[in-house]
Write an enzyme that holds these catalytic residues in place. Structure first.
Site, PDB file in Angstrom:
ATOM      1  N   HIS A  48      -8.008  -7.469 -19.187  1.00 34.81           N
ATOM      2  CA  HIS A  48      -8.804  -8.599 -19.974  1.00 34.81           C
ATOM      3  C   HIS A  48      -8.716  -8.230 -21.353  1.00 34.81           C
ATOM      4  O   HIS A  48      -7.672  -7.011 -22.220  1.00 34.81           O
ATOM      5  CB  HIS A  48      -9.675  -7.348 -18.970  1.00 34.81           C
ATOM      6  CG  HIS A  48     -10.437  -5.380 -19.798  1.00 34.81           C
ATOM      7  ND1 HIS A  48     -10.149  -4.636 -18.757  1.00 34.81           N
ATOM      8  CD2 HIS A  48     -10.483  -5.720 -20.603  1.00 34.81           C
ATOM      9  CE1 HIS A  48      -9.781  -3.629 -19.587  1.00 34.81           C
ATOM     10  NE2 HIS A  48     -10.235  -4.176 -20.609  1.00 34.81           N
TER      11      HIS A  48
HETATM   12  C1  T46 Z   1     -10.676  -1.442 -22.198  1.00 39.47           C
HETATM   13  C2  T46 Z   1      -9.280  -0.146 -21.868  1.00 39.47           C
HETATM   14  C3  T46 Z   1      -8.799   0.331 -22.604  1.00 39.47           C
HETATM   15  C4  T46 Z   1     -18.500   2.796 -18.196  1.00 39.47           C
HETATM   16  O1  T46 Z   1     -19.408   2.633 -16.974  1.00 39.47           O
HETATM   17  N1  T46 Z   1     -18.013   2.501 -19.745  1.00 39.47           N
HETATM   18  C5  T46 Z   1     -18.008   2.933 -19.907  1.00 39.47           C
HETATM   19  O2  T46 Z   1     -17.619   2.840 -21.810  1.00 39.47           O
HETATM   20  C6  T46 Z   1     -16.087   1.993 -19.613  1.00 39.47           C
HETATM   21  C7  T46 Z   1     -14.703   1.908 -20.469  1.00 39.47           C
HETATM   22  C8  T46 Z   1     -15.798   2.317 -19.008  1.00 39.47           C
HETATM   23  N2  T46 Z   1     -17.404   2.229 -16.857  1.00 39.47           N
HETATM   24  C9  T46 Z   1     -17.268   2.056 -15.795  1.00 39.47           C
HETATM   25  C10 T46 Z   1     -16.730   0.587 -15.702  1.00 39.47           C
HETATM   26  C11 T46 Z   1     -16.293   0.737 -14.489  1.00 39.47           C
HETATM   27  O3  T46 Z   1     -16.538   1.057 -13.607  1.00 39.47           O
HETATM   28  O4  T46 Z   1     -15.876   2.874 -16.116  1.00 39.47           O
HETATM   29  C12 T46 Z   1     -15.448   2.127 -14.473  1.00 39.47           C
HETATM   30  C13 T46 Z   1     -13.883   2.099 -15.282  1.00 39.47           C
HETATM   31  O5  T46 Z   1     -13.797   0.954 -16.029  1.00 39.47           O
HETATM   32  P1  T46 Z   1     -12.837  -0.432 -15.780  1.00 39.47           P
HETATM   33  O6  T46 Z   1     -12.162  -0.723 -14.687  1.00 39.47           O
HETATM   34  O7  T46 Z   1     -13.387  -1.034 -17.190  1.00 39.47           O
HETATM   35  O8  T46 Z   1     -11.871   0.653 -16.985  1.00 39.47           O
HETATM   36  P2  T46 Z   1     -10.173   0.244 -17.433  1.00 39.47           P
HETATM   37  O9  T46 Z   1      -9.200   1.564 -17.730  1.00 39.47           O
HETATM   38  O10 T46 Z   1      -9.734  -0.626 -16.683  1.00 39.47           O
HETATM   39  O11 T46 Z   1     -10.750   0.234 -18.516  1.00 39.47           O
HETATM   40  C14 T46 Z   1     -10.716   0.485 -19.835  1.00 39.47           C
HETATM   41  C15 T46 Z   1     -12.027  -0.060 -20.382  1.00 39.47           C
HETATM   42  O12 T46 Z   1     -13.372  -0.615 -19.681  1.00 39.47           O
HETATM   43  C16 T46 Z   1     -11.351  -1.527 -21.633  1.00 39.47           C
HETATM   44  O13 T46 Z   1     -12.860  -1.784 -22.952  1.00 39.47           O
HETATM   45  O14 T46 Z   1     -10.120  -1.948 -23.226  1.00 39.47           O
HETATM   46  O15 T46 Z   1      -9.925   1.156 -20.673  1.00 39.47           O
END
Ligand code: T46
Length: 131
Positions: A48
């Site tokens: 993303h």
């Molecule tokens: C990014 C990369 C480097 C939260 O509740 N609060 C938070 O601050 C974050 C970051 C995530 N979440 C929840 C949302 C999802 O249910 O944690 C779960 C996993 O998040 P996500 O699928 O977005 O994780 P990544 O590793 O794909 O991405 C993350 C960050 O979301 C994003 O901003 O730049 O790490």
């Protein structure tokens, strides 16, 4: 925009310490900190971009690779030291992969969590940020 940032290591006979201050060592105020660990090595995370969020990614233990794409230039970085980080500004597509078993990826973020800031479709990303 994306670029590597080096952090000075304050070491002495006891070991090492790195201090990172918002608006001094990195170009934004830190509003949120999160860390990613126990990611399987065959998993790709991210996939993303963000409309306005800026972040610094630091692999404080182990290693991982980060592919970044600003709609003009694509580059892959190996993060394998706590003494440098990858600054990723808004409008950059990112994919995190090849996590080592012991990888801990620390992220310093400029804003609180906001799902509406995510752009999850690559074509939408190109349309918004293509130069
Ligand atoms: C990014 C990369 C480097 C939260 O509740 N609060 C938070 O601050 C974050 C970051 C995530 N979440 C929840 C949302 C999802 O249910 O944690 C779960 C996993 O998040 P996500 O699928 O977005 O994780 P990544 O590793 O794909 O991405 C993350 C960050 O979301 C994003 O901003 O730049 O790490």
């Amino acid at each position: 925009m994306f670029r590597k940032i080096g952090f000075p290591v304050r070491g002495d006979y006891r070991g090492n310490l790195i201090a990172i201050e918002g608006e001094t060592d990195i170009p934004f105020e830190i509003k949120r900190v999160y860390y990613i660990f126990a990611t399987q090595s065959d998993v790709v995370r991210g996939l993303h971009a963000h409309s306005s969020l800026q972040q610094v990614l630091i692999c404080v233990n182990g290693s991982c690779r980060i592919l970044v794409d600003d709609a003009e230039r694509r580059e892959e970085f190996l993060l394998d030291t706590p003494s440098s980080g990858l600054l990723i500004s808004s409008g950059v597509w990112r994919e995190m992969k090849d996590f080592s078993k012991d990888a801990v990826l620390l992220v310093l973020a400029s804003e609180h969590y906001d799902e509406s800031d995510y752009i999850r479709d690559y074509e939408d990303f190109l349309e918004k940020f293509r130069k």
